[in-house]
Design an enzyme around this catalytic site. Sequence first.
Site, PDB file in Angstrom:
ATOM      1  N   PHE A  27       0.814  -1.221   0.000  1.00 34.24           N
ATOM      2  CA  PHE A  27       0.000   0.000   0.000  1.00 34.24           C
ATOM      3  C   PHE A  27       0.844   1.267   0.000  1.00 34.24           C
ATOM      4  O   PHE A  27       0.377   2.309   0.443  1.00 34.24           O
ATOM      5  CB  PHE A  27      -0.900   0.010   1.245  1.00 34.24           C
ATOM      6  CG  PHE A  27      -1.617  -1.293   1.482  1.00 34.24           C
ATOM      7  CD1 PHE A  27      -2.745  -1.614   0.743  1.00 34.24           C
ATOM      8  CD2 PHE A  27      -1.138  -2.201   2.405  1.00 34.24           C
ATOM      9  CE1 PHE A  27      -3.404  -2.818   0.951  1.00 34.24           C
ATOM     10  CE2 PHE A  27      -1.785  -3.410   2.621  1.00 34.24           C
ATOM     11  CZ  PHE A  27      -2.923  -3.722   1.887  1.00 34.24           C
ATOM     12  N   GLY A  53       4.923  -3.530  10.937  1.00 35.54           N
ATOM     13  CA  GLY A  53       4.009  -3.770   9.814  1.00 35.54           C
ATOM     14  C   GLY A  53       4.798  -4.063   8.545  1.00 35.54           C
ATOM     15  O   GLY A  53       5.077  -3.162   7.747  1.00 35.54           O
ATOM     16  N   SER A  59       7.442  -1.731   1.778  1.00 33.16           N
ATOM     17  CA  SER A  59       8.153  -0.627   2.430  1.00 33.16           C
ATOM     18  C   SER A  59       9.536  -1.068   2.902  1.00 33.16           C
ATOM     19  O   SER A  59      10.470  -0.251   2.948  1.00 33.16           O
ATOM     20  CB  SER A  59       7.329  -0.065   3.591  1.00 33.16           C
ATOM     21  OG  SER A  59       6.804  -1.105   4.390  1.00 33.16           O
ATOM     22  N   ASP A  78       6.202  -8.239  12.341  1.00 34.89           N
ATOM     23  CA  ASP A  78       4.835  -8.556  11.896  1.00 34.89           C
ATOM     24  C   ASP A  78       4.509  -9.975  12.347  1.00 34.89           C
ATOM     25  O   ASP A  78       5.392 -10.844  12.344  1.00 34.89           O
ATOM     26  CB  ASP A  78       4.754  -8.476  10.354  1.00 34.89           C
ATOM     27  CG  ASP A  78       3.349  -8.227   9.830  1.00 34.89           C
ATOM     28  OD1 ASP A  78       2.440  -8.978  10.220  1.00 34.89           O
ATOM     29  OD2 ASP A  78       3.176  -7.310   9.017  1.00 34.89           O
ATOM     30  N   GLY A  82      -2.002 -10.588   9.121  1.00 34.34           N
ATOM     31  CA  GLY A  82      -2.843  -9.517   8.596  1.00 34.34           C
ATOM     32  C   GLY A  82      -3.520  -8.712   9.692  1.00 34.34           C
ATOM     33  O   GLY A  82      -3.737  -9.206  10.804  1.00 34.34           O
ATOM     34  N   SER A 131       3.663  -7.235  17.819  1.00 34.30           N
ATOM     35  CA  SER A 131       4.550  -6.092  18.072  1.00 34.30           C
ATOM     36  C   SER A 131       4.696  -5.841  19.575  1.00 34.30           C
ATOM     37  O   SER A 131       5.760  -5.424  20.024  1.00 34.30           O
ATOM     38  CB  SER A 131       4.036  -4.852  17.350  1.00 34.30           C
ATOM     39  OG  SER A 131       2.766  -4.499  17.811  1.00 34.30           O
ATOM     40  N   HIS A 151      -4.064  -0.838  12.634  1.00 39.07           N
ATOM     41  CA  HIS A 151      -4.581   0.525  12.551  1.00 39.07           C
ATOM     42  C   HIS A 151      -5.719   0.792  13.530  1.00 39.07           C
ATOM     43  O   HIS A 151      -6.405   1.815  13.414  1.00 39.07           O
ATOM     44  CB  HIS A 151      -5.024   0.834  11.114  1.00 39.07           C
ATOM     45  CG  HIS A 151      -3.847   1.113  10.202  1.00 39.07           C
ATOM     46  ND1 HIS A 151      -2.625   0.506  10.371  1.00 39.07           N
ATOM     47  CD2 HIS A 151      -3.700   1.941   9.142  1.00 39.07           C
ATOM     48  CE1 HIS A 151      -1.797   0.949   9.442  1.00 39.07           C
ATOM     49  NE2 HIS A 151      -2.422   1.825   8.686  1.00 39.07           N
ATOM     50  N   HIS A 176       2.397   6.293   9.259  1.00 37.10           N
ATOM     51  CA  HIS A 176       1.725   6.129   7.969  1.00 37.10           C
ATOM     52  C   HIS A 176       0.212   6.183   8.181  1.00 37.10           C
ATOM     53  O   HIS A 176      -0.276   5.916   9.281  1.00 37.10           O
ATOM     54  CB  HIS A 176       2.115   4.782   7.329  1.00 37.10           C
ATOM     55  CG  HIS A 176       1.842   4.735   5.858  1.00 37.10           C
ATOM     56  ND1 HIS A 176       1.397   3.602   5.214  1.00 37.10           N
ATOM     57  CD2 HIS A 176       1.943   5.702   4.902  1.00 37.10           C
ATOM     58  CE1 HIS A 176       1.257   3.869   3.922  1.00 37.10           C
ATOM     59  NE2 HIS A 176       1.570   5.127   3.714  1.00 37.10           N
ATOM     60  N   ASP A 177      -0.523   6.539   7.133  1.00 35.10           N
ATOM     61  CA  ASP A 177      -1.990   6.561   7.160  1.00 35.10           C
ATOM     62  C   ASP A 177      -2.544   7.536   8.190  1.00 35.10           C
ATOM     63  O   ASP A 177      -3.412   7.188   8.996  1.00 35.10           O
ATOM     64  CB  ASP A 177      -2.544   5.141   7.372  1.00 35.10           C
ATOM     65  CG  ASP A 177      -2.217   4.234   6.200  1.00 35.10           C
ATOM     66  OD1 ASP A 177      -2.173   4.739   5.067  1.00 35.10           O
ATOM     67  OD2 ASP A 177      -1.985   3.030   6.413  1.00 35.10           O
TER      68      ASP A 177
END
Length: 226
Positions: A27, A53, A59, A78, A82, A131, A151, A176-177
Amino acid sequence: MAAAARPDTGTGMPADLLGHARAATGFMPDDEGDLLHRLARRQLVHGPVLEVGTYCGKSAVYLGAAAREVGGVVFTVDHHRGSEENQPGWDYHDASLVDPETGRIDTLPHFRRTIARAGLEEQVVAMLGRSTTVSAHWRTPLSLLFIDGGHTEEHARNDYEGFGRWVAREGLVVFHDIFPDPADGGQAPYRVYLQALESGCFTETEHLGSMRVLTRVRGASGDPVA
Ligand SMILES: C[S@@+](CC[C@H](N)C(=O)[O-])C[C@H]1O[C@@H](n2cnc3c(N)ncnc32)[C@H](O)[C@@H]1O
């Protein structure tokens, strides 16, 4: 014989690795990946980079490219099962990432292929687990922390508080995001980013797309940032 100069991609990324980053499932738009790469290239001389992540390694290629250029190591955490939004029935579910044997998402083999194809196995070190489990044992000062894990507010906050404290003075946290406008995306990472600013430990130094770059201006690695 001198090594041949790599063609300039115009993005700052080495041409041979830009293709691998673009080909990886994920993404990260080119310009945000480019920013990550530039920041990591600057920071890696001061200590390791840690990413929360990993997903399929997109990334991590941008970060690992910087490590190949200037030395240093990138750790990426990670559980490879998911996030909430990757589960069946959610917007970001990708059925091709489901392991047919377990019926569960497993991005680990995809990550492994991405990094092997890019030739970055010496630069990018995967940590497989939650994490919070890893951060509870983490003790190494970080030059750059990239937060792109779960998130939900709980996950984003755990990642910030658990690893953010290990960012060295003058080191960076990259979120991010970050979407200040709810019409653009989820608000949990945004709230945690505000918490980081309100802590007085960090000040914003750069902003591109949904990426916010904060520099540690108070405390030292290991001091709480909550
Ligand atoms: C948005 S994706 C990361 C994308 C990746 N940085 C990229 O640009 O390609 C989020 C990842 O966080 C992982 N994740 C979510 N919650 C986690 C947790 N509590 N511990 C470890 N990993 C987690 C998910 O498995 C998922 O792979």
